[in-house]
Design a protein around this motif. Structure first.
Motif, PDB file in Angstrom:
ATOM      1  N   ARG A   1      -9.209   1.448  14.808  1.00 57.80           N
ATOM      2  CA  ARG A   1      -9.989   0.216  14.926  1.00 57.80           C
ATOM      3  C   ARG A   1     -10.522  -0.228  13.558  1.00 57.80           C
ATOM      4  N   THR A   2      -9.604  -0.259  12.588  1.00 51.06           N
ATOM      5  CA  THR A   2      -9.954  -0.585  11.206  1.00 51.06           C
ATOM      6  C   THR A   2      -9.035  -1.673  10.688  1.00 51.06           C
ATOM      7  N   SER A   3      -9.578  -2.669  10.027  1.00 53.36           N
ATOM      8  CA  SER A   3      -8.767  -3.749   9.473  1.00 53.36           C
ATOM      9  C   SER A   3      -7.863  -3.233   8.367  1.00 53.36           C
ATOM     10  N   ILE A   4      -6.649  -3.761   8.326  1.00 51.99           N
ATOM     11  CA  ILE A   4      -5.715  -3.414   7.261  1.00 51.99           C
ATOM     12  C   ILE A   4      -6.304  -3.691   5.886  1.00 51.99           C
ATOM     13  N   HIS A   5      -7.091  -4.751   5.784  1.00 53.49           N
ATOM     14  CA  HIS A   5      -7.572  -5.195   4.473  1.00 53.49           C
ATOM     15  C   HIS A   5      -8.711  -4.335   3.935  1.00 53.49           C
ATOM     16  N   THR A   6      -9.375  -3.600   4.803  1.00 53.86           N
ATOM     17  CA  THR A   6     -10.375  -2.625   4.333  1.00 53.86           C
ATOM     18  C   THR A   6      -9.825  -1.207   4.405  1.00 53.86           C
ATOM     19  N   GLY A   7      -8.964  -0.946   5.399  1.00 62.57           N
ATOM     20  CA  GLY A   7      -8.462   0.402   5.600  1.00 62.57           C
ATOM     21  C   GLY A   7      -7.523   0.887   4.517  1.00 62.57           C
ATOM     22  N   VAL A   8      -6.572   0.036   4.083  1.00 60.48           N
ATOM     23  CA  VAL A   8      -5.625   0.475   3.052  1.00 60.48           C
ATOM     24  C   VAL A   8      -6.337   0.736   1.727  1.00 60.48           C
ATOM     25  N   PRO A   9      -7.207  -0.174   1.236  1.00 58.24           N
ATOM     26  CA  PRO A   9      -7.944   0.160   0.013  1.00 58.24           C
ATOM     27  C   PRO A   9      -8.778   1.432   0.152  1.00 58.24           C
ATOM     28  N   GLU A  10      -9.368   1.642   1.334  1.00 57.10           N
ATOM     29  CA  GLU A  10     -10.163   2.857   1.542  1.00 57.10           C
ATOM     30  C   GLU A  10      -9.307   4.112   1.390  1.00 57.10           C
ATOM     31  N   LEU A  11      -8.087   4.077   1.953  1.00 57.03           N
ATOM     32  CA  LEU A  11      -7.225   5.245   1.847  1.00 57.03           C
ATOM     33  C   LEU A  11      -6.717   5.449   0.412  1.00 57.03           C
ATOM     34  N   LEU A  12      -6.424   4.362  -0.290  1.00 53.08           N
ATOM     35  CA  LEU A  12      -6.033   4.509  -1.697  1.00 53.08           C
ATOM     36  C   LEU A  12      -7.147   5.165  -2.491  1.00 53.08           C
ATOM     37  N   ASP A  13      -8.384   4.737  -2.237  1.00 54.34           N
ATOM     38  CA  ASP A  13      -9.534   5.359  -2.908  1.00 54.34           C
ATOM     39  C   ASP A  13      -9.645   6.834  -2.531  1.00 54.34           C
ATOM     40  N   TRP A  14      -9.502   7.113  -1.248  1.00 58.11           N
ATOM     41  CA  TRP A  14      -9.685   8.478  -0.749  1.00 58.11           C
ATOM     42  C   TRP A  14      -8.683   9.440  -1.381  1.00 58.11           C
ATOM     43  N   PHE A  15      -7.411   9.000  -1.461  1.00 58.47           N
ATOM     44  CA  PHE A  15      -6.361   9.867  -1.994  1.00 58.47           C
ATOM     45  C   PHE A  15      -6.198   9.744  -3.510  1.00 58.47           C
ATOM     46  N   GLY A  16      -6.789   8.715  -4.114  1.00 64.04           N
ATOM     47  CA  GLY A  16      -6.695   8.546  -5.554  1.00 64.04           C
ATOM     48  C   GLY A  16      -5.438   7.844  -6.034  1.00 64.04           C
ATOM     49  N   TYR A  17      -4.797   7.062  -5.169  1.00 64.32           N
ATOM     50  CA  TYR A  17      -3.594   6.349  -5.574  1.00 64.32           C
ATOM     51  C   TYR A  17      -3.943   5.094  -6.365  1.00 64.32           C
ATOM     52  N   GLN A  18      -3.089   4.779  -7.360  1.00 61.55           N
ATOM     53  CA  GLN A  18      -3.340   3.635  -8.238  1.00 61.55           C
ATOM     54  C   GLN A  18      -2.202   2.618  -8.246  1.00 61.55           C
TER      55      GLN A  18
END
Length: 403
Positions: free
Chosen positions: A31-48
């Motif tokens: 139940r998470t928007s793509i536009h907040t969820g994907v940036p959150e996961l990039l931050d979490w995993f450290g992807y650039q």
């Protein structure tokens, strides 16, 4: 072999020990928007450096991908929507070259099974530094000696992983397996990719609601078929059976509600159903309907999920009297009576989904052409509660849904 003898064999196998395969997911956002969820996961995993793979329809007819690119900013290094039905190998190889050229450190898939399958095999190409068809086909998975487990050919640590935003309900986000179509043979290639299952998943019910209804319902039936195969496995596992039965209940109760596009709870519940299904489907052998889709789909140019509607019904009819405890458990959860195949037929009718080979536009000659490829497939005729081992058996199962 009688149904009692088959059930006794299944119980004996269960007493000898069971196994559970964890597919390697690290973080799931529901139940998470793509536009907040994907940036959150990039931050979490450290992807650039994210490379986006998406469906052409989503890219050209909606603003979803443009908004995602904007939300990622400089962290988006490339986008492709050149995926295609069943993700042809030529597109996979082209995508892999693009990922390497962009020096991406993660792939973000936004779409259905074809998109996610393409990304899994791109991961294999990048890891093995393999960018041509013949070399890639040598990396196809193999089967265990008893025919119950898929084994990866490559054991290299992955050079790149995937974050998935599913827009359908067929559960591809829960497996490390990808089955793109070979452009030359028009048959499915079969790959099991080390850490091929997405590292992270974003379940966005609002994005799911933008998927065309017919596609959404059909992929929901494909997910349901996976759950039924898990529940009716020849080597069941207590955890996977429990999850599968709950998934079946959620699919049957919520798929009809998707027709009311504002019913956000139904969309979330269907995504939960794919989650429950996915948590178990790689751990136990699946039967005829799961694998026969890989024959009918590419050979007849029929979408996988539409073929699944018909083959799921054929398998249920074939198993009447041979999967009594499994069918009884599901009927109890649903509060239904009568044959399990009738429950499925009524659901397909309510959803206006295909219920016969004729509904799929297939004639007798086409159906007959499926027989030999089915016999040659490593899985179609294995691991069925009621044996399917000969051409006559395959023909008889398919005859149950001819018209």
């Amino acid at each position: 072999m009688t149904s009692d003898e088959e059930l006794s064999e299944a119980k004996s196998a269960q007493r000898e020990g069971t196994r559970y395969l964890f597919s390697g997911h690290d973080r799931i956002l529901h139940r998470t928007s793509i536009h907040t969820g994907v940036p959150e996961l990039l931050d979490w995993f450290g992807y650039q450096r994210a490379f986006i793979v998406c469906s052409r329809t989503l890219n050209e007819r909606t603003d979803t991908i443009r908004q995602l690119v904007a939300s990622l900013g400089k962290r988006c290094v490339g986008v492709t929507d050149a995926v295609g039905e069943h993700s042809p190998l030529s597109n996979v190889l082209s995508g892999a070259r693009q990922v390497v050229a962009c020096e991406a450190d993660v792939i973000v898939s936004v779409g259905g099974g074809s998109v996610m399958d393409m990304c899994k095999v791109i991961q294999l190409c990048v890891t093995e530094r393999t960018f041509d068809r013949d070399a890639l086909l040598k990396l196809q998975m193999r089967m265990s000696a008893d025919g119950t487990e898929m084994i990866a050919t490559s054991s290299q640590p992955p050079r790149i992983r995937q974050i998935a935003v599913p827009t359908t309900l067929s559960t591809s986000e829960w497996t490390p397996a990808g089955t793109p179509i070979d452009d030359q043979t028009h048959l499915k290639a079969r790959f099991l990719v080390t850490d091929g299952a997405p590292r992270g998943i974003v379940y966005d019910p609002d994005l799911l609601a933008r998927t065309p209804l017919s596609l959404l319902l059909a992929t929901g039936i494909r997910g349901l078929d996976h759950a039924i195969n898990t529940a009716c496995s020849t080597q069941p596992h207590p955890f996977t059976s429990l999850m599968a039965e709950k998934a079946i209940q959620l699919y049957v109760e919520n798929l009809p509600r998707l027709r009311y596009r504002t019913d956000s709870e139904a969309f979330s519940n269907c995504q939960l159903a794919t989650w429950y299904t996915g948590m178990g489907q790689m751990s136990v052998p699946h039967g005829f309907s799961h694998w026969m889709v890989h024959i009918v789909g590419p050979l007849a140019s029929v979408p996988h999920s539409e073929a699944a509607c018909v083959l799921m019904l054929a398998q249920a009819r074939w198993l009447e009297g041979h999967a009594v405890p499994q069918h009884d458990n599901v009927r109890r959860l649903l509060g239904r009576t009568g044959p399990f195949s009738e429950v499925l037929f009524n659901l397909l009718t309510e959803l206006n989904m295909p219920r016969s080979l004729q509904d799929l536009g297939l004639n007798f000659d086409q159906v007959e052409s499926f027989i030999q490829p089915a016999l040659e497939h490593p899985q179609v005729t294995r691991n069925n509660l009621r044996p399917i081992s000969t051409a006559a058996d395959v023909r008889e199962v398919l005859s149950l849904v001819r018209t």
